[in-house]
Scaffold this active site. Structure first.
Site, short mmCIF file in Angstrom:
data_model
loop_
_atom_site.label_atom_id
_atom_site.label_comp_id
_atom_site.label_asym_id
_atom_site.label_seq_id
_atom_site.Cartn_x
_atom_site.Cartn_y
_atom_site.Cartn_z
N ASP A 1 0.83 -1.21 0.00
CA ASP A 1 0.00 0.00 0.00
C ASP A 1 0.86 1.26 0.00
O ASP A 1 1.99 1.26 0.51
CB ASP A 1 -0.92 -0.02 1.23
CG ASP A 1 -2.09 0.94 1.11
OD1 ASP A 1 -2.36 1.42 -0.01
OD2 ASP A 1 -2.74 1.21 2.14
N GLY A 2 0.30 2.34 -0.54
CA GLY A 2 0.95 3.65 -0.48
C GLY A 2 1.50 4.17 -1.80
O GLY A 2 2.16 5.20 -1.83
N GLY B 1 -0.12 5.53 -4.32
CA GLY B 1 -0.74 6.80 -4.68
C GLY B 1 -0.12 7.95 -3.89
O GLY B 1 0.24 8.98 -4.47
N HIS C 1 2.19 3.56 -8.98
CA HIS C 1 1.97 2.15 -9.32
C HIS C 1 3.14 1.60 -10.13
O HIS C 1 3.58 0.48 -9.93
CB HIS C 1 0.65 1.96 -10.08
CG HIS C 1 -0.56 2.34 -9.26
ND1 HIS C 1 -0.72 1.92 -7.96
CD2 HIS C 1 -1.64 3.10 -9.55
CE1 HIS C 1 -1.87 2.41 -7.49
NE2 HIS C 1 -2.44 3.13 -8.43
N LEU D 1 9.60 -21.54 -5.03
CA LEU D 1 8.75 -20.55 -4.33
C LEU D 1 7.41 -20.46 -5.05
O LEU D 1 7.37 -20.45 -6.28
CB LEU D 1 9.42 -19.17 -4.36
CG LEU D 1 8.60 -18.02 -3.79
CD1 LEU D 1 8.79 -17.89 -2.29
CD2 LEU D 1 8.96 -16.68 -4.44
C1 IPE Z 1 -5.44 -2.56 -0.07
O1 IPE Z 1 -5.12 -1.22 -0.21
C2 IPE Z 1 -5.31 -3.26 -1.38
C3 IPE Z 1 -3.97 -3.31 -1.94
C4 IPE Z 1 -2.87 -2.89 -1.39
C5 IPE Z 1 -3.88 -3.90 -3.23
P1 IPE Z 1 -6.24 -0.10 -0.34
O2 IPE Z 1 -5.53 1.18 -0.45
O3 IPE Z 1 -7.19 -0.45 -1.41
O4 IPE Z 1 -7.00 -0.24 1.05
P2 IPE Z 1 -7.82 0.81 1.90
O5 IPE Z 1 -8.89 1.36 1.01
O6 IPE Z 1 -6.88 1.87 2.33
O7 IPE Z 1 -8.34 0.02 3.06
C1 IPE Z 2 -1.68 0.36 -3.31
O1 IPE Z 2 -1.45 1.72 -3.35
C2 IPE Z 2 -1.94 -0.23 -4.67
C3 IPE Z 2 -3.37 -0.52 -4.94
C4 IPE Z 2 -4.31 -0.51 -4.06
C5 IPE Z 2 -3.71 -0.89 -6.29
P1 IPE Z 2 -2.64 2.77 -3.30
O2 IPE Z 2 -3.05 3.09 -4.70
O3 IPE Z 2 -3.74 2.31 -2.42
O4 IPE Z 2 -1.91 4.01 -2.65
P2 IPE Z 2 -2.49 5.01 -1.56
O5 IPE Z 2 -2.97 4.17 -0.41
O6 IPE Z 2 -3.62 5.75 -2.20
O7 IPE Z 2 -1.34 5.86 -1.19
MG MG Z 3 -4.09 2.49 -0.43
#
Ligand code: IPE
Ligand code: IPE
Ligand code: MG
Length: 244
Positions: free
Chosen positions: A15-16, A18, A32, A126
């Protein structure tokens, strides 16, 4: 690193992406792209320490709610990365598979997935599971539907049966689940399988996550005392105030 307590299976909620991009004034999709680049280093680190399975949460079933152009960039990235990594998976002995609901995946993505899954099916070093269009509740419901459709009688329904019908069938439950970006929630990842997983949360955004931090998470995991609801007999007994 303590060799005797290496986790068999690690899950990562990547996550993170964005926020990584937004912090730099870049469009989210740049995050991404950077995120995908981190994956091969993680796979390399995982094989290096002898992990059996690595599950990477790439796209949740709820992520279909995102803007169409963000979704199409993610799907495109997946397709090109998979085609590119195929030979590498063969060289490194990596079995690749998708966990998640395949019904909504674009046809071209589905085709590449099928090719890579079939081609790597016999690899043993793996298992790399990519959670795509994945939701833990959706996976449990799909398993329940299969049970109902099979006409199984109620007394044959048990944990083993459910586990065998999960997308992760044959892979041990995750010992350790890592989530990047500072959020401390599971977001519908491996709900059934994470009953006794250890969790490691870090503020690091996924595009900044390194092999070293993965190893740090494993070291942290090795300090945990896993009891699975029982008492840990290796710990010295506390003073018994009943005088016994
Ligand atoms: C969870 O992240 C899904 C992935 C990392 C692929 P999200 O960004 O979608 O989750 P929420 O909305 O913060 O819970
Ligand atoms: C995780 O990063 C990837 C996906 C969920 C596809 P995010 O796109 O959720 O990034 P943030 O949480 O908005 O920073
Ligand atoms: Mg996210």
């Amino acid at each position: 690193m303590e060799k005797s307590s290496i986790p068999k299976h690690i899950g990562i909620i990547m996550d993170g992406n964005g926020r990584w991009a937004e912090m730099r004034g870049l469009p989210r999709v740049e995050g991404h792209k950077r995120g995908v680049e981190r994956v091969s280093e993680m796979v390399e680190a995982a094989t290096g320490i002898g992990i059996e399975a690595l599950s990477l949460y790439a796209f949740s079933i709820e992520n279909w709610k995102r803007p169409e152009d963000e979704i199409s960039v993610i799907m495109g990235l997946l397709e090109t990365t998979l085609s590119r990594e195929f030979l590498n998976f063969m060289r490194e002995g990596i079995r690749f598979r998708i966990i998640g609901n395949r019904d909504r995946l674009p046809r071209t993505v589905g085709a590449v997935i099928e090719q890579v899954e079939k081609g790597t099916a016999e690899n043993k070093r793996l298992t790399l599971q990519c959670a795509l269009s994945y939701g833990g509740r959706d996976e449990i419901i799909r398993a329940a539907k299969k049970i109902v459709q099979s006409g199984a009688s109620a007394d044959t329904v048990n944990e083993e049966l459910f586990s065998s019908l999960m997308d992760t069938a044959g892979v041990p439950d995750p010992d350790l689940i890592i989530r990047t970006s500072g959020e401390q929630r599971i977001s519908n990842f491996l709900l059934w399988q994470s009953a006794y997983s250890e969790f490691y949360f870090t503020d690091t955004l996924w595009p900044d996550f390194t092999k070293d931090e993965l190893l740090e998470a494993v070291r942290e995991y090795q300090k945990r005392s896993r009891r699975f609801g029982a008492v840990n007999l290796s710990q010295p007994k506390a003073f018994n105030s009943w005088g016994g």
